[in-house]
Design a protein around this motif. Structure first.
Motif, PDB file in Angstrom:
ATOM      1  N   TYR A   9      42.060  45.271  47.830  1.00  0.00           N
ATOM      2  CA  TYR A   9      42.581  44.057  47.199  1.00  0.00           C
ATOM      3  C   TYR A   9      41.460  43.347  46.461  1.00  0.00           C
ATOM      4  O   TYR A   9      40.411  43.089  47.026  1.00  0.00           O
ATOM      5  CB  TYR A   9      43.187  43.137  48.263  1.00  0.00           C
ATOM      6  CG  TYR A   9      43.659  41.822  47.703  1.00  0.00           C
ATOM      7  CD1 TYR A   9      44.821  41.749  46.968  1.00  0.00           C
ATOM      8  CD2 TYR A   9      42.931  40.667  47.921  1.00  0.00           C
ATOM      9  CE1 TYR A   9      45.258  40.551  46.444  1.00  0.00           C
ATOM     10  CE2 TYR A   9      43.358  39.458  47.410  1.00  0.00           C
ATOM     11  CZ  TYR A   9      44.526  39.406  46.666  1.00  0.00           C
ATOM     12  OH  TYR A   9      44.943  38.218  46.150  1.00  0.00           O
ATOM     13  N   GLU A  10      41.658  43.044  45.224  1.00  0.00           N
ATOM     14  CA  GLU A  10      40.692  42.299  44.427  1.00  0.00           C
ATOM     15  C   GLU A  10      41.183  40.863  44.291  1.00  0.00           C
ATOM     16  O   GLU A  10      42.199  40.607  43.643  1.00  0.00           O
ATOM     17  CB  GLU A  10      40.549  42.930  43.038  1.00  0.00           C
ATOM     18  CG  GLU A  10      39.791  44.233  43.016  1.00  0.00           C
ATOM     19  CD  GLU A  10      38.318  44.066  43.351  1.00  0.00           C
ATOM     20  OE1 GLU A  10      37.735  43.015  42.994  1.00  0.00           O
ATOM     21  OE2 GLU A  10      37.769  44.966  43.987  1.00  0.00           O
ATOM     22  N   PRO A  11      40.492  39.901  44.900  1.00  0.00           N
ATOM     23  CA  PRO A  11      40.935  38.510  44.778  1.00  0.00           C
ATOM     24  C   PRO A  11      40.739  37.996  43.348  1.00  0.00           C
ATOM     25  O   PRO A  11      39.835  38.434  42.634  1.00  0.00           O
ATOM     26  CB  PRO A  11      40.049  37.752  45.758  1.00  0.00           C
ATOM     27  CG  PRO A  11      38.893  38.643  46.019  1.00  0.00           C
ATOM     28  CD  PRO A  11      39.336  40.042  45.754  1.00  0.00           C
ATOM     29  N   THR A  12      41.585  37.066  42.981  1.00  0.00           N
ATOM     30  CA  THR A  12      41.479  36.477  41.648  1.00  0.00           C
ATOM     31  C   THR A  12      40.314  35.493  41.621  1.00  0.00           C
ATOM     32  O   THR A  12      39.748  35.131  42.651  1.00  0.00           O
ATOM     33  CB  THR A  12      42.774  35.743  41.286  1.00  0.00           C
ATOM     34  OG1 THR A  12      42.955  34.654  42.191  1.00  0.00           O
ATOM     35  CG2 THR A  12      43.980  36.673  41.353  1.00  0.00           C
ATOM     36  N   ALA A  13      39.984  35.041  40.433  1.00  0.00           N
ATOM     37  CA  ALA A  13      38.885  34.086  40.278  1.00  0.00           C
ATOM     38  C   ALA A  13      39.198  32.785  41.009  1.00  0.00           C
ATOM     39  O   ALA A  13      38.313  32.174  41.628  1.00  0.00           O
ATOM     40  CB  ALA A  13      38.623  33.818  38.799  1.00  0.00           C
ATOM     41  N   ALA A  14      40.453  32.368  40.965  1.00  0.00           N
ATOM     42  CA  ALA A  14      40.846  31.132  41.653  1.00  0.00           C
ATOM     43  C   ALA A  14      40.716  31.286  43.167  1.00  0.00           C
ATOM     44  O   ALA A  14      40.295  30.356  43.859  1.00  0.00           O
ATOM     45  CB  ALA A  14      42.279  30.762  41.282  1.00  0.00           C
ATOM     46  N   GLU A  15      41.067  32.450  43.687  1.00  0.00           N
ATOM     47  CA  GLU A  15      40.944  32.691  45.122  1.00  0.00           C
ATOM     48  C   GLU A  15      39.482  32.721  45.552  1.00  0.00           C
ATOM     49  O   GLU A  15      39.123  32.202  46.614  1.00  0.00           O
ATOM     50  CB  GLU A  15      41.633  34.001  45.504  1.00  0.00           C
ATOM     51  CG  GLU A  15      43.133  33.950  45.413  1.00  0.00           C
ATOM     52  CD  GLU A  15      43.793  35.292  45.621  1.00  0.00           C
ATOM     53  OE1 GLU A  15      44.952  35.300  46.085  1.00  0.00           O
ATOM     54  OE2 GLU A  15      43.166  36.333  45.325  1.00  0.00           O
ATOM     55  N   LEU A  16      38.628  33.322  44.739  1.00  0.00           N
ATOM     56  CA  LEU A  16      37.198  33.346  45.052  1.00  0.00           C
ATOM     57  C   LEU A  16      36.609  31.942  45.030  1.00  0.00           C
ATOM     58  O   LEU A  16      35.790  31.586  45.898  1.00  0.00           O
ATOM     59  CB  LEU A  16      36.453  34.244  44.064  1.00  0.00           C
ATOM     60  CG  LEU A  16      36.693  35.738  44.215  1.00  0.00           C
ATOM     61  CD1 LEU A  16      36.008  36.499  43.078  1.00  0.00           C
ATOM     62  CD2 LEU A  16      36.200  36.224  45.551  1.00  0.00           C
ATOM     63  N   LYS A  17      37.019  31.135  44.059  1.00  0.00           N
ATOM     64  CA  LYS A  17      36.521  29.764  43.972  1.00  0.00           C
ATOM     65  C   LYS A  17      36.965  28.954  45.190  1.00  0.00           C
ATOM     66  O   LYS A  17      36.171  28.212  45.775  1.00  0.00           O
ATOM     67  CB  LYS A  17      37.027  29.115  42.694  1.00  0.00           C
ATOM     68  CG  LYS A  17      36.447  27.767  42.420  1.00  0.00           C
ATOM     69  CD  LYS A  17      36.896  27.227  41.070  1.00  0.00           C
ATOM     70  CE  LYS A  17      36.280  25.871  40.819  1.00  0.00           C
ATOM     71  NZ  LYS A  17      36.683  25.318  39.533  1.00  0.00           N
TER      72      LYS A  17
END
Length: 50
Positions: A9-17
């Motif tokens: 699963y690759e988290p989105t930029a918003a999820e990483l932030k």
């Protein structure tokens, strides 16, 4: 017998932030709790010695 390996699963930029902000908040809370315990220990030790 072949096993199905799930894709990563690759988290989105918003999820990483959001994850980074949560980690920083947890780190600050932990550091402030440690400082509180340390200050409490020092004041109790100074009160018991004096």
């Amino acid at each position: 017998m072949t096993e199905n390996i799930p894709e990563t699963y690759e988290p989105t930029a918003a999820e990483l932030k959001a994850r980074n902000r949560r980690n920083i908040a947890i780190a600050l809370l932990l550091a402030s709790f440690m400082a509180f315990v340390f200050i409490t220990m020092i004041t109790r030790a100074a009160g018991a010695a004096g």
